[in-house]
Motif scaffolding. Structure first.
Motif, PDB file in Angstrom:
ATOM      1  N   ASN A   4     -10.551   5.500 -11.497  1.00 53.94           N
ATOM      2  CA  ASN A   4      -9.826   6.771 -11.449  1.00 53.94           C
ATOM      3  C   ASN A   4      -9.551   7.251 -10.019  1.00 53.94           C
ATOM      4  N   LEU A   5      -9.475   6.335  -9.100  1.00 56.17           N
ATOM      5  CA  LEU A   5      -9.107   6.656  -7.726  1.00 56.17           C
ATOM      6  C   LEU A   5      -7.673   7.179  -7.679  1.00 56.17           C
ATOM      7  N   VAL A   6      -7.436   8.189  -6.836  1.00 56.64           N
ATOM      8  CA  VAL A   6      -6.087   8.692  -6.582  1.00 56.64           C
ATOM      9  C   VAL A   6      -5.795   8.544  -5.092  1.00 56.64           C
ATOM     10  N   VAL A   7      -4.697   7.856  -4.774  1.00 61.46           N
ATOM     11  CA  VAL A   7      -4.234   7.699  -3.395  1.00 61.46           C
ATOM     12  C   VAL A   7      -2.830   8.287  -3.350  1.00 61.46           C
ATOM     13  N   GLU A   8      -2.660   9.424  -2.666  1.00 58.04           N
ATOM     14  CA  GLU A   8      -1.374  10.111  -2.747  1.00 58.04           C
ATOM     15  C   GLU A   8      -1.031  10.829  -1.441  1.00 58.04           C
ATOM     16  N   ASN A   9       0.273  10.937  -1.212  1.00 57.12           N
ATOM     17  CA  ASN A   9       0.815  11.744  -0.108  1.00 57.12           C
ATOM     18  C   ASN A   9       0.360  11.240   1.261  1.00 57.12           C
ATOM     19  N   ASN A  10       0.246   9.927   1.412  1.00 54.85           N
ATOM     20  CA  ASN A  10      -0.182   9.337   2.679  1.00 54.85           C
ATOM     21  C   ASN A  10       0.969   8.599   3.344  1.00 54.85           C
ATOM     22  N   ARG A  11       0.833   8.364   4.671  1.00 55.25           N
ATOM     23  CA  ARG A  11       1.709   7.477   5.414  1.00 55.25           C
ATOM     24  C   ARG A  11       0.887   6.300   5.907  1.00 55.25           C
ATOM     25  N   ILE A  12       1.327   5.090   5.592  1.00 60.19           N
ATOM     26  CA  ILE A  12       0.651   3.877   6.038  1.00 60.19           C
ATOM     27  C   ILE A  12       1.677   3.058   6.813  1.00 60.19           C
ATOM     28  N   LEU A  13       1.432   2.908   8.113  1.00 57.36           N
ATOM     29  CA  LEU A  13       2.419   2.324   9.014  1.00 57.36           C
ATOM     30  C   LEU A  13       1.814   1.165   9.804  1.00 57.36           C
ATOM     31  N   ASP A  14       2.625   0.144  10.056  1.00 58.10           N
ATOM     32  CA  ASP A  14       2.331  -0.872  11.075  1.00 58.10           C
ATOM     33  C   ASP A  14       1.013  -1.604  10.831  1.00 58.10           C
ATOM     34  N   THR A  15       0.736  -1.969   9.583  1.00 56.82           N
ATOM     35  CA  THR A  15      -0.444  -2.796   9.302  1.00 56.82           C
ATOM     36  C   THR A  15      -0.059  -4.262   9.422  1.00 56.82           C
ATOM     37  N   THR A  16      -0.992  -5.087   9.898  1.00 57.38           N
ATOM     38  CA  THR A  16      -0.679  -6.508  10.057  1.00 57.38           C
ATOM     39  C   THR A  16      -0.769  -7.272   8.738  1.00 57.38           C
ATOM     40  N   ALA A  17      -1.349  -6.660   7.710  1.00 54.54           N
ATOM     41  CA  ALA A  17      -1.372  -7.256   6.377  1.00 54.54           C
ATOM     42  C   ALA A  17      -0.970  -6.176   5.368  1.00 54.54           C
ATOM     43  N   ASP A  18      -1.658  -6.066   4.234  1.00 53.60           N
ATOM     44  CA  ASP A  18      -1.249  -5.165   3.167  1.00 53.60           C
ATOM     45  C   ASP A  18      -1.381  -3.695   3.565  1.00 53.60           C
ATOM     46  N   GLY A  19      -0.568  -2.877   2.919  1.00 57.63           N
ATOM     47  CA  GLY A  19      -0.776  -1.443   3.030  1.00 57.63           C
ATOM     48  C   GLY A  19      -1.951  -1.008   2.186  1.00 57.63           C
ATOM     49  N   LEU A  20      -1.953  -1.417   0.909  1.00 65.28           N
ATOM     50  CA  LEU A  20      -3.051  -1.139  -0.026  1.00 65.28           C
ATOM     51  C   LEU A  20      -3.148  -2.288  -0.994  1.00 65.28           C
ATOM     52  N   ASN A  21      -4.384  -2.705  -1.300  1.00 66.98           N
ATOM     53  CA  ASN A  21      -4.603  -3.782  -2.255  1.00 66.98           C
ATOM     54  C   ASN A  21      -5.750  -3.397  -3.176  1.00 66.98           C
ATOM     55  N   LEU A  22      -5.437  -3.235  -4.472  1.00 63.10           N
ATOM     56  CA  LEU A  22      -6.464  -3.056  -5.491  1.00 63.10           C
ATOM     57  C   LEU A  22      -6.950  -4.448  -5.860  1.00 63.10           C
ATOM     58  N   ASN A  23      -8.038  -4.858  -5.225  1.00 59.76           N
ATOM     59  CA  ASN A  23      -8.461  -6.256  -5.252  1.00 59.76           C
ATOM     60  C   ASN A  23      -9.431  -6.526  -6.402  1.00 59.76           C
ATOM     61  N   GLY A  24      -8.988  -6.203  -7.618  1.00 59.57           N
ATOM     62  CA  GLY A  24      -9.777  -6.489  -8.814  1.00 59.57           C
ATOM     63  C   GLY A  24     -10.664  -5.331  -9.214  1.00 59.57           C
ATOM     64  N   ASN A  25     -10.806  -5.155 -10.532  1.00 63.23           N
ATOM     65  CA  ASN A  25     -11.745  -4.197 -11.110  1.00 63.23           C
ATOM     66  C   ASN A  25     -11.309  -2.748 -10.969  1.00 63.23           C
ATOM     67  N   ALA A  26     -10.063  -2.502 -10.548  1.00 66.35           N
ATOM     68  CA  ALA A  26      -9.575  -1.124 -10.491  1.00 66.35           C
ATOM     69  C   ALA A  26      -9.242  -0.655 -11.906  1.00 66.35           C
ATOM     70  N   ARG A  27      -9.834   0.453 -12.299  1.00 64.05           N
ATOM     71  CA  ARG A  27      -9.594   1.002 -13.637  1.00 64.05           C
ATOM     72  C   ARG A  27      -9.091   2.436 -13.495  1.00 64.05           C
ATOM     73  N   GLY A  28      -7.888   2.675 -14.012  1.00 61.38           N
ATOM     74  CA  GLY A  28      -7.333   4.016 -13.967  1.00 61.38           C
ATOM     75  C   GLY A  28      -6.948   4.493 -12.584  1.00 61.38           C
ATOM     76  N   ALA A  29      -6.680   3.582 -11.650  1.00 66.52           N
ATOM     77  CA  ALA A  29      -6.289   3.981 -10.292  1.00 66.52           C
ATOM     78  C   ALA A  29      -4.836   4.436 -10.283  1.00 66.52           C
ATOM     79  N   ARG A  30      -4.556   5.485  -9.505  1.00 61.64           N
ATOM     80  CA  ARG A  30      -3.203   6.019  -9.381  1.00 61.64           C
ATOM     81  C   ARG A  30      -2.826   6.063  -7.903  1.00 61.64           C
ATOM     82  N   VAL A  31      -1.782   5.325  -7.547  1.00 62.59           N
ATOM     83  CA  VAL A  31      -1.294   5.280  -6.170  1.00 62.59           C
ATOM     84  C   VAL A  31       0.107   5.860  -6.204  1.00 62.59           C
ATOM     85  N   ARG A  32       0.291   7.059  -5.633  1.00 66.18           N
ATOM     86  CA  ARG A  32       1.545   7.770  -5.870  1.00 66.18           C
ATOM     87  C   ARG A  32       1.972   8.596  -4.653  1.00 66.18           C
ATOM     88  N   ASN A  33       3.283   8.693  -4.527  1.00 68.27           N
ATOM     89  CA  ASN A  33       3.918   9.541  -3.525  1.00 68.27           C
ATOM     90  C   ASN A  33       3.471   9.217  -2.100  1.00 68.27           C
TER      91      ASN A  33
END
Length: 718
Positions: A316-345
């Motif tokens: 049930n993680l919520v990731v919202e209203n963020n700016r993610i810039l200039d990463t050398t790999a992923d911006g965000l990775n739900l790397n298994g076992n995420a249940r009910g996660a919401r990544v929005r806006n």
């Protein structure tokens, strides 16, 4: 977000052949609601040189927003017209490798005392261990509080002071005043943190977190340096005065494998010093678990390897209203076992791998979603990637300008490692807008579509519903169905409904895997080459069936030559009268014996062959030629080896233009195959024959109780 194009118009990007089977409901605008408005440099007034458009991997323009930018030499400038009230500017730019410098900033012709620092320090990343990659990640972002408020229509210019600078896009923002300290919170400065950034504030942050359990850690305006990661973060809020005011400088903020959860991280910036991608290093804003019921909001995350690499319990993680810039790999990775996660806006720009990913390693990501995010310029992978998982949703996102090795959205069973949980349940891909997405994959030497469904390492058996999609200016194809690992695994259970495709470079549907999809209310305009490319890979892996659910328009033609790839804007070639129209085309059969599948009859190899089910006449082989042709001659073959004794097969030739209604072209006749004369037989078709689907029905074989062909060849010449 509104982007001003080179034509000067405001484009609201977030409020950007068939077998026969309603209205599309109104959709929310795609993308995030953002606090800034972006203006492309190529639409501004400049004394510099415009570059692009260019889609070539490794070129500076190919990584730019809109695939265009403006190059400035010393003394040259770009002058933007402010699109809104703003007191802050963020600039996406590139400078040559190994160089740094500054840009002067002018408002209505008056030079500010503040300059904008530019550097190549975080750019020009090499990842030689990733097949198909080249030096990439050319751009970076730099921000500046202007010290005054500009009004819509005011002129804001940036000027090179000596270093060559390529300017891509400017973000204009009205930043609110710094927030005050919440009552009862524990300030990091009360524990000895240094807001000047000179001292090491690591222990002060740890002490504040320990003292504030169940409460809030306050990060006042200032710059704070942390030299090692935080752990044991749980049951606490970390809060700043705003992402333009409270800045933490560290390349590893939180690194922990587990947490009791209830972590709230909000309203400050974490800016790292990651200049290369080292996958064994946890150079991430969050590495591991925040625990159940946690949230991340209002953050500015920049110059890290990954924004959030999430493992363990993040229910049930919520990731919202963020700016993610200039990463050398992923911006965000739900790397298994995420249940009910919401990544929005969220807004993501210039990622060196997938901007947003779910990767179901060790355990499936379940009932999680990516909603209303704006993603631009991932330069080595996909905008959004779903690698396995159960009941996943990707809704109302805006993705633009993907580069090498990536689509706008990928729904895939590519596992990378084991144990992996393939796609299962219902995968919902709804309301997304894809602009200039898709790219050449240098490992395949052919394109990846704007939206890709990929049975890379295993068959796709989930229900995949792709609805209400807008695909604009894809340099290649719109929808791709492929088994990217080259094993020919099928793609099944896909429905594409309510799509609008405009100005796609090559085709609307690029089908390379066996399987099937239903298309309903898919409209296309300005199609570059043909409606459909339907050529299985490997050639004998089986056919892909496109079922017409009604309401489709603008893409009913099929690319005619599976031996070539359509190029952007290339018209469908006239067939070579001496070309075998059946080679490499999708083939199906009423039955097959063991490994002797129907694709072997059209693979161009006379030594491989199709064999039907035994002792079960009649048996039929059907080949989809991809378009209607005036076929005049068939050449039927068996393996030329003398081990194949002479025999006669009784064959009826049938044809169809739609794949469902067949008529007899040549009635049942016996055709003699003899190794002494090459084991071939020729069938002449009558004048006036026009067919797309060629069917051979075998009712007898004197050499074996089955239908057998090693090659079925079709020609326009008699």
């Amino acid at each position: 977000m509104t982007v001003l194009t080179s034509a000067g118009a405001a484009v609201a990007l977030a409020a950007g052949s068939l077998v026969a089977l309603a209205s599309v409901p109104a959709q929310a605008a795609a993308g995030a609601t953002l606090p800034f408005t972006s203006v492309e440099a190529e639409s501004a007034t400049t004394t510099g040189t415009r570059i692009g458009p260019d889609y070539t991997q490794g070129s500076l323009a190919s990584e730019a927003s809109g695939r265009q930018a403006v190059r400035l030499s010393a003394g040259q400038r770009v002058e933007f017209t402010a699109p809104r009230t703003a007191n802050a500017l963020n600039l996406a730019y590139s400078v040559p490798d190994g160089q740094s410098g500054t840009l002067n900033v002018y408002v209505n012709g008056t030079r500010l005392s503040r300059t904008l620092a530019v550097t190549s320090k975080y750019s020009y990343v090499d990842t030689g261990w990733i097949a198909g990659s080249r030096t990439h990640h050319f751009y970076d972002n730099a921000r500046l509080l202007l010290g005054q408020t500009v009004q819509p229509g005011d002129k804001v210019a940036v000027e090179s002071t000596g270093t060559q600078v390529t300017v891509d896009v400017a973000d204009f923002e009205q930043v609110a005043a710094a927030a005050g300290q919440p009552a009862g919170s524990v300030s990091v400065t009360s524990k000895g943190a240094d807001p000047s950034g000179q001292g090491d504030s690591t222990q002060a942050f740890r002490d504040a977190i320990a003292a504030a359990q169940g409460g809030t850690v306050w990060i006042p305006p200032g710059d704070y340096r942390i030299t090692s990661s935080l752990s044991g973060v749980q049951n606490v809020t970390l809060q700043g005065a705003g992402s333009w005011y409270s800045v933490v400088h560290t390349s590893r903020f939180i690194d922990q494998s587990s947490s009791a959860g209830n972590v709230r991280i909000r309203d400050f910036a974490v800016i790292g010093e990651v200049t290369e991608r080292v996958d064994s290093n946890p150079d991430n804003f969050v590495n591991g678990s925040l625990g159940p019921g946690s949230s991340v909001s209002g953050m500015w995350i920049q110059h890290l390897k990954v924004g959030l690499w999430l493992t363990g319990n993040n229910d049930n993680l919520v990731v919202e209203n963020n700016r993610i810039l200039d990463t050398t790999a992923d911006g965000l990775n739900l790397n298994g076992n995420a249940r009910g996660a919401r990544v929005r806006n969220n807004f993501l720009r210039n990622q060196g791998d997938d901007a947003l990913a779910m990767w179901s390693l060790y355990a499936p990501d379940t009932n999680s979603s990516f909603d209303n995010n704006t993603i631009t310029q991932p330069n080595l992978a996909n905008g959004i990637a779903v690698y396995g998982g159960t009941d996943i949703a990707v809704r109302n996102n805006l993705v633009s300008d993907t580069n090498a090795l990536g689509s706008g959205i990928a729904v895939s069973n590519q596992k990378f490692l084991d144990p992996f949980s393939p796609l299962a349940g219902t995968i919902t891909v709804d309301g997304n807008t894809l602009v200039r997405t898709g790219a050449i994959n240098p490992n395949w030497n052919h394109p990846m579509g704007a939206l890709r469904v990929d049975s890379y390492d295993s068959a796709i058996n989930a229900t995949v519903n792709i609805t209400n999609t807008t695909i604009t200016d894809s340099p290649y194809s719109a929808f791709e169905f492929v088994s990217g690992g080259g094993q020919g695994y099928p793609v099944r259970g896909v429905t594409v409904s309510g799509a609008t495709v405009r100005n796609t470079g090559t085709v609307v549907v690029q089908a390379e895997a066996q399987g099937a999809a239903t298309f309903r209310d898919v409209t296309a305009t300005q199609v570059g080459a043909a409606g459909v490319y339907n050529c299985p890979y490997p050639a004998n892996s089986g056919a892909f069936t496109l079922t017409d659910g009604g309401g489709n328009s603008g893409w009913n033609s099929t690319w005619s030559d599976c031996s070539t790839w359509p190029q952007p804007g290339q018209s469908n070639p006239q067939p070579d009268p001496n070309r075998n129209l059946a080679k490499g085309r999708p083939a199906t059969a009423t039955g097959s014996q063991d490994v002797y599948t129907p694709g072997r009859a059209v693979d161009g190899d006379a030594n491989s062959y199709w064999e039907s089910a035994n002792n079960a006449f009649p048996q039929s082989l059907t080949v989809d030629l991809g378009a209607g042709y005036a076929v005049r001659r068939l050449v039927l073959k068996l393996p030329p080896s003398s081990a194949w004794g002479a025999r006669t097969e009784t064959v009826t030739v049938l044809g169809s233009t739609d794949g469902s209604s067949f008529s007899t072209v040549v009635g049942a006749q016996g055709y003699r195959f003899d190794p002494a004369t090459g084991n071939t037989a020729t069938v002449s078709l009558p004048a006036g024959t026009n067919l797309r689907y060629l069917r051979l029905t075998v009712t007898g074989n004197t050499g074996w109780p089955a239908g057998q062909f090693s090659e079925v060849e079709a020609y326009l010449t008699s």
